[in-house]
Design a protein around this motif. Structure first.
Motif, PDB file in Angstrom:
ATOM      1  N   LYS A  74       0.838  -1.206   0.000  1.00 29.03           N
ATOM      2  CA  LYS A  74       0.000   0.000   0.000  1.00 29.03           C
ATOM      3  C   LYS A  74       0.867   1.247   0.000  1.00 29.03           C
ATOM      4  O   LYS A  74       0.574   2.215  -0.706  1.00 29.03           O
ATOM      5  N   MET A  75       1.933   1.228   0.788  1.00 31.69           N
ATOM      6  CA  MET A  75       2.840   2.373   0.816  1.00 31.69           C
ATOM      7  C   MET A  75       3.500   2.560  -0.543  1.00 31.69           C
ATOM      8  O   MET A  75       3.627   3.689  -1.023  1.00 31.69           O
ATOM      9  N   ALA A  76       3.896   1.463  -1.172  1.00 30.09           N
ATOM     10  CA  ALA A  76       4.512   1.543  -2.496  1.00 30.09           C
ATOM     11  C   ALA A  76       3.510   2.079  -3.513  1.00 30.09           C
ATOM     12  O   ALA A  76       3.864   2.904  -4.359  1.00 30.09           O
ATOM     13  N   ASP A  77       2.256   1.625  -3.426  1.00 28.22           N
ATOM     14  CA  ASP A  77       1.213   2.122  -4.337  1.00 28.22           C
ATOM     15  C   ASP A  77       1.023   3.631  -4.187  1.00 28.22           C
ATOM     16  O   ASP A  77       0.886   4.350  -5.180  1.00 28.22           O
ATOM     17  N   LYS A  78       1.009   4.114  -2.943  1.00 31.27           N
ATOM     18  CA  LYS A  78       0.858   5.558  -2.701  1.00 31.27           C
ATOM     19  C   LYS A  78       2.038   6.326  -3.299  1.00 31.27           C
ATOM     20  O   LYS A  78       1.860   7.386  -3.888  1.00 31.27           O
ATOM     21  N   THR A  79       3.232   5.785  -3.131  1.00 31.18           N
ATOM     22  CA  THR A  79       4.426   6.431  -3.680  1.00 31.18           C
ATOM     23  C   THR A  79       4.358   6.472  -5.201  1.00 31.18           C
ATOM     24  O   THR A  79       4.664   7.503  -5.818  1.00 31.18           O
ATOM     25  N   ILE A  80       3.946   5.375  -5.801  1.00 29.49           N
ATOM     26  CA  ILE A  80       3.832   5.316  -7.264  1.00 29.49           C
ATOM     27  C   ILE A  80       2.820   6.343  -7.755  1.00 29.49           C
ATOM     28  O   ILE A  80       3.079   7.068  -8.721  1.00 29.49           O
ATOM     29  N   GLU A  81       1.666   6.425  -7.106  1.00 35.42           N
ATOM     30  CA  GLU A  81       0.636   7.395  -7.502  1.00 35.42           C
ATOM     31  C   GLU A  81       1.153   8.828  -7.369  1.00 35.42           C
ATOM     32  O   GLU A  81       0.923   9.668  -8.235  1.00 35.42           O
ATOM     33  N   SER A  82       1.867   9.096  -6.289  1.00 36.08           N
ATOM     34  CA  SER A  82       2.435  10.427  -6.086  1.00 36.08           C
ATOM     35  C   SER A  82       3.450  10.762  -7.186  1.00 36.08           C
ATOM     36  O   SER A  82       3.448  11.878  -7.716  1.00 36.08           O
ATOM     37  N   LEU A  83       4.274   9.796  -7.511  1.00 36.78           N
ATOM     38  CA  LEU A  83       5.268  10.012  -8.556  1.00 36.78           C
ATOM     39  C   LEU A  83       4.612  10.220  -9.923  1.00 36.78           C
ATOM     40  O   LEU A  83       5.057  11.045 -10.725  1.00 36.78           O
ATOM     41  N   LYS A  84       3.532   9.484 -10.179  1.00 36.18           N
ATOM     42  CA  LYS A  84       2.793   9.659 -11.448  1.00 36.18           C
ATOM     43  C   LYS A  84       2.229  11.071 -11.537  1.00 36.18           C
ATOM     44  O   LYS A  84       2.293  11.708 -12.588  1.00 36.18           O
ATOM     45  N   LYS A  85       1.660  11.576 -10.429  1.00 39.33           N
ATOM     46  CA  LYS A  85       1.115  12.928 -10.415  1.00 39.33           C
ATOM     47  C   LYS A  85       2.213  13.959 -10.641  1.00 39.33           C
ATOM     48  O   LYS A  85       2.042  14.900 -11.410  1.00 39.33           O
ATOM     49  N   ASP A  86       3.330  13.779  -9.961  1.00 33.74           N
ATOM     50  CA  ASP A  86       4.463  14.687 -10.121  1.00 33.74           C
ATOM     51  C   ASP A  86       4.972  14.657 -11.556  1.00 33.74           C
ATOM     52  O   ASP A  86       5.280  15.700 -12.143  1.00 33.74           O
ATOM     53  N   ASN A  87       5.043  13.487 -12.132  1.00 37.62           N
ATOM     54  CA  ASN A  87       5.526  13.327 -13.486  1.00 37.62           C
ATOM     55  C   ASN A  87       4.547  13.974 -14.480  1.00 37.62           C
ATOM     56  O   ASN A  87       4.966  14.598 -15.454  1.00 37.62           O
ATOM     57  N   ALA A  88       3.253  13.829 -14.239  1.00 35.57           N
ATOM     58  CA  ALA A  88       2.249  14.429 -15.126  1.00 35.57           C
ATOM     59  C   ALA A  88       2.367  15.950 -15.130  1.00 35.57           C
ATOM     60  O   ALA A  88       2.243  16.593 -16.166  1.00 35.57           O
ATOM     61  N   VAL A  89       2.639  16.510 -13.965  1.00 37.61           N
ATOM     62  CA  VAL A  89       2.798  17.981 -13.859  1.00 37.61           C
ATOM     63  C   VAL A  89       4.038  18.412 -14.620  1.00 37.61           C
ATOM     64  O   VAL A  89       4.038  19.436 -15.314  1.00 37.61           O
ATOM     65  N   LEU A  90       5.102  17.659 -14.516  1.00 38.19           N
ATOM     66  CA  LEU A  90       6.353  18.015 -15.186  1.00 38.19           C
ATOM     67  C   LEU A  90       6.267  17.900 -16.703  1.00 38.19           C
ATOM     68  O   LEU A  90       6.909  18.642 -17.429  1.00 38.19           O
ATOM     69  N   THR A  91       5.486  16.949 -17.219  1.00 41.99           N
ATOM     70  CA  THR A  91       5.396  16.730 -18.663  1.00 41.99           C
ATOM     71  C   THR A  91       4.402  17.654 -19.338  1.00 41.99           C
ATOM     72  O   THR A  91       4.356  17.720 -20.544  1.00 41.99           O
ATOM     73  N   GLU A  92       3.597  18.366 -18.568  1.00 42.20           N
ATOM     74  CA  GLU A  92       2.609  19.287 -19.168  1.00 42.20           C
ATOM     75  C   GLU A  92       3.255  20.552 -19.647  1.00 42.20           C
ATOM     76  O   GLU A  92       4.218  21.050 -19.331  1.00 42.20           O
TER      77      GLU A  92
END
Length: 156
Positions: free
Chosen positions: A138-156
């Protein structure tokens, strides 16, 4: 590839604490015990489960001197619905499971013994290898989701 399949199976088969003790005669006594990574027990709910005759504030004040605020318990609020349907905030305390077990033992009643046994069973289940692994996932899933959000912001 086998490792990923195994992880997915564990993720699906992980024990759900709400379902695990639903057959118990105390499934809703401790409603927030595993809401976070640090299990806690509501002092008000324990007071009610033990069937203590004295007022909550008197009961808690007489017990809290044996424990350390910030380590064994923290002040918080809980809410209840009063007769007119309004929600009323009540003073409450989040207690560690260890503190709750001590208080149950100190009550020297059959209800206290049953509550303590219930907490011990929950703690044993919480500490099984499957549950530890599931919490790590669950902790890894939360980290992955956070990283995906951060990555989406950076690629926009």
């Amino acid at each position: 590839m086998n490792v990923l399949r195994t992880i997915e199976n564990i993720r699906k088969d992980v024990l759900n604490f709400e379902d695990m003790f639903i057959e118990s005669d105390m499934p809703d006594c401790f409603s927030r015990i595993y809401e976070s990574e640090n299990p806690t027990v509501s002092a008000r709910e324990l007071h009610e489960a033990l069937g203590v005759a004295s007022r909550f504030s008197r009961w808690f004040d007489s017990n809290k001197d044996l424990f350390i605020e910030g380590e064994d318990y923290n002040k918080c609020t809980s809410s209840t619905v009063v007769n007119n349907g309004a929600i009323r905030e009540l003073e409450d305390y989040s207690m560690s499971v260890l503190m709750a077990k001590h208080i149950c033992l100190m009550s020297r009643t059959e209800k206290g013994k049953r509550c303590r046994d219930y907490l011990i069973d929950l703690e044993k289940a919480w500490n099984t290898p499957e549950q530890i692994f599931a919490r790590a996932l669950k902790m890894a899933d939360k980290t992955i989701e956070s990283l995906k959000k951060d990555n989406a912001v950076l690629t926009e």
